[in-house]
Design a protein around this motif. Structure first.
Motif, PDB file in Angstrom:
ATOM      1  N   CYS A   1       0.819  -1.213   0.000  1.00 58.50           N
ATOM      2  CA  CYS A   1       0.000   0.000   0.000  1.00 58.50           C
ATOM      3  C   CYS A   1       0.853   1.264   0.000  1.00 58.50           C
ATOM      4  O   CYS A   1       1.726   1.437   0.854  1.00 58.50           O
ATOM      5  N   SER A   2       0.600   2.105  -0.956  1.00 57.33           N
ATOM      6  CA  SER A   2       1.185   3.445  -0.989  1.00 57.33           C
ATOM      7  C   SER A   2       0.307   4.289  -1.899  1.00 57.33           C
ATOM      8  O   SER A   2      -0.426   3.761  -2.749  1.00 57.33           O
TER       9      SER A   2
ATOM     10  N   LEU B   1      -1.602   3.066  -5.411  1.00 57.05           N
ATOM     11  CA  LEU B   1      -3.051   3.186  -5.598  1.00 57.05           C
ATOM     12  C   LEU B   1      -3.374   4.079  -6.790  1.00 57.05           C
ATOM     13  O   LEU B   1      -4.350   3.838  -7.508  1.00 57.05           O
ATOM     14  N   ALA B   2      -2.549   5.091  -7.013  1.00 53.98           N
ATOM     15  CA  ALA B   2      -2.749   5.954  -8.180  1.00 53.98           C
ATOM     16  C   ALA B   2      -2.480   5.184  -9.469  1.00 53.98           C
ATOM     17  O   ALA B   2      -3.212   5.313 -10.455  1.00 53.98           O
TER      18      ALA B   2
ATOM     19  N   ASP C   1      -5.372   3.476 -12.813  1.00 61.22           N
ATOM     20  CA  ASP C   1      -5.346   3.643 -14.270  1.00 61.22           C
ATOM     21  C   ASP C   1      -5.565   2.325 -15.012  1.00 61.22           C
ATOM     22  O   ASP C   1      -5.504   2.291 -16.238  1.00 61.22           O
ATOM     23  N   THR C   2      -5.770   1.243 -14.273  1.00 63.04           N
ATOM     24  CA  THR C   2      -6.018  -0.061 -14.891  1.00 63.04           C
ATOM     25  C   THR C   2      -7.491  -0.436 -14.715  1.00 63.04           C
ATOM     26  O   THR C   2      -8.265   0.301 -14.101  1.00 63.04           O
TER      27      THR C   2
ATOM     28  N   ALA D   1      -9.337  13.829   1.502  1.00 63.01           N
ATOM     29  CA  ALA D   1      -8.997  12.413   1.711  1.00 63.01           C
ATOM     30  C   ALA D   1      -8.022  11.927   0.641  1.00 63.01           C
ATOM     31  O   ALA D   1      -8.197  12.195  -0.553  1.00 63.01           O
ATOM     32  N   THR D   2      -7.014  11.217   1.075  1.00 61.28           N
ATOM     33  CA  THR D   2      -6.026  10.657   0.148  1.00 61.28           C
ATOM     34  C   THR D   2      -6.552   9.346  -0.438  1.00 61.28           C
ATOM     35  O   THR D   2      -7.583   8.817  -0.009  1.00 61.28           O
ATOM     36  N   ARG D   3      -5.814   8.818  -1.384  1.00 67.16           N
ATOM     37  CA  ARG D   3      -6.190   7.513  -1.953  1.00 67.16           C
ATOM     38  C   ARG D   3      -6.131   6.421  -0.886  1.00 67.16           C
ATOM     39  O   ARG D   3      -6.927   5.483  -0.904  1.00 67.16           O
ATOM     40  N   VAL D   4      -5.177   6.553   0.020  1.00 72.44           N
ATOM     41  CA  VAL D   4      -5.077   5.576   1.111  1.00 72.44           C
ATOM     42  C   VAL D   4      -6.313   5.663   2.003  1.00 72.44           C
ATOM     43  O   VAL D   4      -6.863   4.637   2.430  1.00 72.44           O
ATOM     44  N   ASP D   5      -6.783   6.880   2.279  1.00 71.87           N
ATOM     45  CA  ASP D   5      -8.005   7.058   3.073  1.00 71.87           C
ATOM     46  C   ASP D   5      -9.199   6.407   2.384  1.00 71.87           C
ATOM     47  O   ASP D   5     -10.033   5.754   3.024  1.00 71.87           O
TER      48      ASP D   5
END
Length: 374
Positions: A260-261, A265-266, A270-271, A303-307
């Motif tokens: 996880c980072s 996640l970004a 894109d997939t 909120a971040t992607r991790v959130d």
């Protein structure tokens, strides 16, 4: 000996947890299945070991062939895939590793010792000349001096390797290459320079980081070996490897917090893959599922992607999907390391280790297909 016979013996050995060429040779004398596969031939351990080393590249091709056979049987369904990494010991001791700082200290110490030994040798030569005359040969280095000169040469080469590694890392991250220097604690192993010191369940070991992607039938649909000490940078490369080795891109990907980072996640966004990646390390003995009640209300704009991933796994549906990860991939690691006893590579160097890991994963899939359809 015929290569088909040697291949059968080698593959069967890995299937039943007999990895050492010497142990395989012993089984060829006393074990009926081995004797049948070898058609009564008795190649010695050196022949078996040399065959494995020489034909590693060809043996790696078995992994894709077995997966193709699994697809034809309808077993390999790369829909939901779970990803995991594990540390497998290298064929080298961590005590044969030395840090960059220690190399500098040892280099200075050895230089001083060499200087002292040369002075002693000159004094001994002078004494011999005085006693026996000046026609004595003096071109042989004393054994003690030879040992130190040899170690000094190896340490110099190791320092150059660490310095080159530091420059490569700087180039990869866009930092100035010329000023790049190794960290004082950067390690170099003299037995297997391509292995790394890694933290495992039993503490720090000299190891490689092996990666497996496993489908719901517990077939390995992607495998690789890396020198990275953690899994952070392996998510996207493993997605590419799954597609290359199995020919299919998964629809769902389950992975633990090691992958996880925000960057991962970004990239996976894109997939077409629906990811379920834990955002926190699960405590020992904790049941898979929701770590707590799902927070109410919309996520804040900041909120971040991790959130967002954390919220996704807090939902009942997300928790149920992620809970399947443990039952998919972790038994495979256990079967390889515990049931079959593969805990250490026999070969050295990343290329050979990759070939050996491919053979381990191939034989896992053969065993799985046998249990499914045998």
């Amino acid at each position: 000996y015929h290569p088909v016979m040697l291949t059968k013996v080698l593959v069967y050995g890995y299937c039943v947890g007999v990895f050492s060429s010497r142990r395989i040779q012993r089984r060829l004398l006393e074990d009926i299945p081995f004797r049948v596969l070898a058609a009564g031939n008795e190649p010695d351990f050196r022949t078996i070991a040399d065959f494995r080393k020489t034909h590693l590249t060809a043996l790696q091709g078995f992994f894709e062939q077995v997966l193709q056979m699994a697809r034809e049987l309808g077993a390999a369904r790369v829909g939901r895939v779970a990803l995991d990494g594990s540390k497998v010991k290298a064929n080298a001791s961590k005590h044969k590793a030395m840090s960059y700082q220690r190399m500098g200290e040892k280099q200075r110490q050895l230089r001083d010792e060499v200087t002292q030994l040369l002075a002693q040798a000159e004094a001994a030569d002078a004494a011999d000349d005085a006693e026996y005359g000046a026609d004595r040969r003096g071109d042989e280095l004393p054994a003690e001096l030879q040992r130190r000169e040899s170690r000094l040469t190896r340490i110099r080469a190791a320092k150059r390797a660490l310095e080159a590694r530091a420059k490569d890392e700087a180039a990869a991250t866009g930092k100035p290459v010329e000023s790049a220097k190794p960290d004082a604690n950067a390690q170099y192993n003299f037995t297997d320079p391509e292995s790394r010191i890694m933290k495992g369940p039993d503490g720090f070991v000299q190891a490689y980081n092996v990666q497996v992607a496993v489908d719901e039938q517990q077939l390995i649909v992607g495998q690789a070996v890396t020198q990275e000490t953690n899994d952070k940078k392996q998510l996207i490369p493993m997605i590419t490897i799954i597609a290359a080795q199995s020919g299919i891109t998964p629809t769902q990907l389950l992975a633990d917090a090691g992958y996880c980072s925000d960057a991962n996640l970004a990239a996976i966004a894109d997939t077409t893959i629906d990811p379920y990646i834990s955002t926190r390390k699960q405590k020992h003995g904790e049941r898979p599922g929701r770590p707590g009640p799902c927070p109410r209300g919309p996520l804040p704009k900041t909120a971040t992607r991790v959130d967002r991933m954390s919220r996704k796994l807090h939902t009942k549906a997300g928790a149920a999907v992620y809970a399947a990860r443990k039952a998919i991939v972790e038994p495979v690691i256990g079967q390889i390391k515990q049931a079959r006893g593969f805990r250490q590579f026999l070969l050295r160097g990343i290329e050979k280790v990759q070939g050996e890991w491919s053979l381990v994963c191939t034989t896992h899939n053969i065993l799985k297909l046998y249990r499914l359809y045998g």
